[in-house]
Design an enzyme around this catalytic site. Structure first.
Site, mmCIF file in Angstrom:
data_model
loop_
_atom_site.group_PDB
_atom_site.id
_atom_site.type_symbol
_atom_site.label_atom_id
_atom_site.label_comp_id
_atom_site.label_asym_id
_atom_site.label_seq_id
_atom_site.Cartn_x
_atom_site.Cartn_y
_atom_site.Cartn_z
ATOM 1 N N SER A 89 -99.098 -49.804 -7.691
ATOM 2 C CA SER A 89 -100.105 -50.712 -8.136
ATOM 3 C C SER A 89 -101.328 -51.400 -7.213
ATOM 4 C CB SER A 89 -99.766 -52.043 -8.985
ATOM 5 O OG SER A 89 -99.289 -51.651 -10.318
ATOM 6 N N LYS A 141 -104.818 -50.159 -7.975
ATOM 7 C CA LYS A 141 -105.806 -50.664 -8.718
ATOM 8 C C LYS A 141 -106.879 -51.195 -8.344
ATOM 9 C CE LYS A 141 -102.514 -52.134 -12.515
ATOM 10 N NZ LYS A 141 -101.540 -51.409 -12.108
ATOM 11 N N SER A 152 -101.123 -56.577 -13.049
ATOM 12 C CA SER A 152 -100.701 -55.272 -12.676
ATOM 13 C C SER A 152 -100.240 -54.507 -13.960
ATOM 14 C CB SER A 152 -99.489 -55.180 -11.658
ATOM 15 O OG SER A 152 -99.858 -55.100 -10.438
ATOM 16 N N ARG A 205 -92.065 -59.453 -1.383
ATOM 17 C CA ARG A 205 -93.217 -58.991 -0.925
ATOM 18 C C ARG A 205 -94.149 -60.131 -0.499
ATOM 19 N NH1 ARG A 205 -94.804 -55.797 -6.248
ATOM 20 N NH2 ARG A 205 -94.288 -57.933 -6.948
#
Length: 272
Positions: free
Chosen positions: A69, A72, A117, A258
């Site tokens: 993602s 994006k 997402s 993350r």
């Protein structure tokens, strides 16, 4: 031929003077920050004021992975620039298919789709953009490693042969932040606004996560890419890529890792 050595020396000096110096790379050990959240991987930061990179696991920073993602970001820019996406307030209609992420099971704007997402929304957008326009605009954006075919049009960033490195992610983000991509500045500014994760009087943190789900052949792979702007104008660009450590996988911990690891490293480097 006594003049030949002097000529060769002059040519060598001219060539070396014309070649820009490569930015310095400082390698650091951030393994404790990764281990704290049950992941392993690599981290790359470009310190703009210092003009140097800081890297943990430098070899892996140059390795390519599916963008998931994080794609994006260019996807939204391409949609806006080509008119396939009129603006980020455009409504993506839910197709009625119930998916495992509840936040996807509803109508939403593309601004929200980027932030949560929403894969189905961006698959709809991909079908509007089409193979030819992707191939044209990915070249123009210098966003490397994407393999787009009619068969993979709405999945090429999630599976298959498309790959990008942390070094390449940082290069792309630096050009987006500076608004030097070959895209209308209003579109670049609109996307940058959607990437804000946190804004305080001291700094603004921009970023986009990505998650390539595990399969029988591949482990989970997670991203956070972005940059941090301090109130005094200093900037640092970063790309994190992680995989779970061997053993049982806690999805909630992996998802949280993350941002948690990124912020732990930024604190270690005195950016936060």
């Amino acid at each position: 031929m006594r003049w030949l050595p002097g000529l060769l020396l002059s040519m060598f000096l001219l060539i070396t003077a014309a070649a820009p110096p490569l930015p310095a790379v400082v390698e650091r050990d951030f393994q404790p920050q990764f281990a704290r959240y049950g992941v392993q991987g690599s981290f790359l930061l470009y310190d703009e004021p210092a003009g140097q990179y800081v890297a943990y696991n430098l070899k892996r920073c140059r390795q390519r992975f599916l963008p998931a993602s994080t794609f994006k970001i260019p996807n939204t820019l391409i949609g806006l620039q080509t008119g396939a996406l009129p603006d980020t307030a455009e409504i993506c209609r839910w197709d009625g298919v119930t998916r495992s992420f509840p936040q996807w099971n509803q109508d939403m704007t593309y601004a929200r789709a980027l932030r949560v997402s929403c894969v189905p929304c961006y698959q709809q957008l991909a079908r509007r953009i089409g193979v030819a326009r992707y191939q044209q605009w990915l070249r123009r954006l210098r966003y490397p490693g994407m393999v787009v075919t009619p068969a993979t049009l709405d999945t090429f960033w999630l599976g298959g042969k498309s790959q990008i490195s942390q070094v390449e992610q940082v290069d792309f983000l630096r050009r987006l932040q500076a608004e030097t991509l070959p895209v209308e500045k209003r579109h670049q500014r609109a996307v940058k606004q959607l990437l804000i994760l946190r804004k305080t009087p001291e700094y603004t943190l921009y970023g986009k996560t990505g998650w390539r789900f595990r399969s029988a052949r591949n482990p989970d792979n997670g991203w956070l890419v972005g940059w941090l702007e301090r109130a005094d104008g200093r900037r640092a660009f970063f790309a994190l890529n992680v995989e779970p450590q061997p053993g049982p996988i806690n999805d909630d911990q992996f998802i949280a890792s993350r941002r948690a690891v990124t912020e732990a490293v930024l604190r270690e480097l005195k950016w936060l």
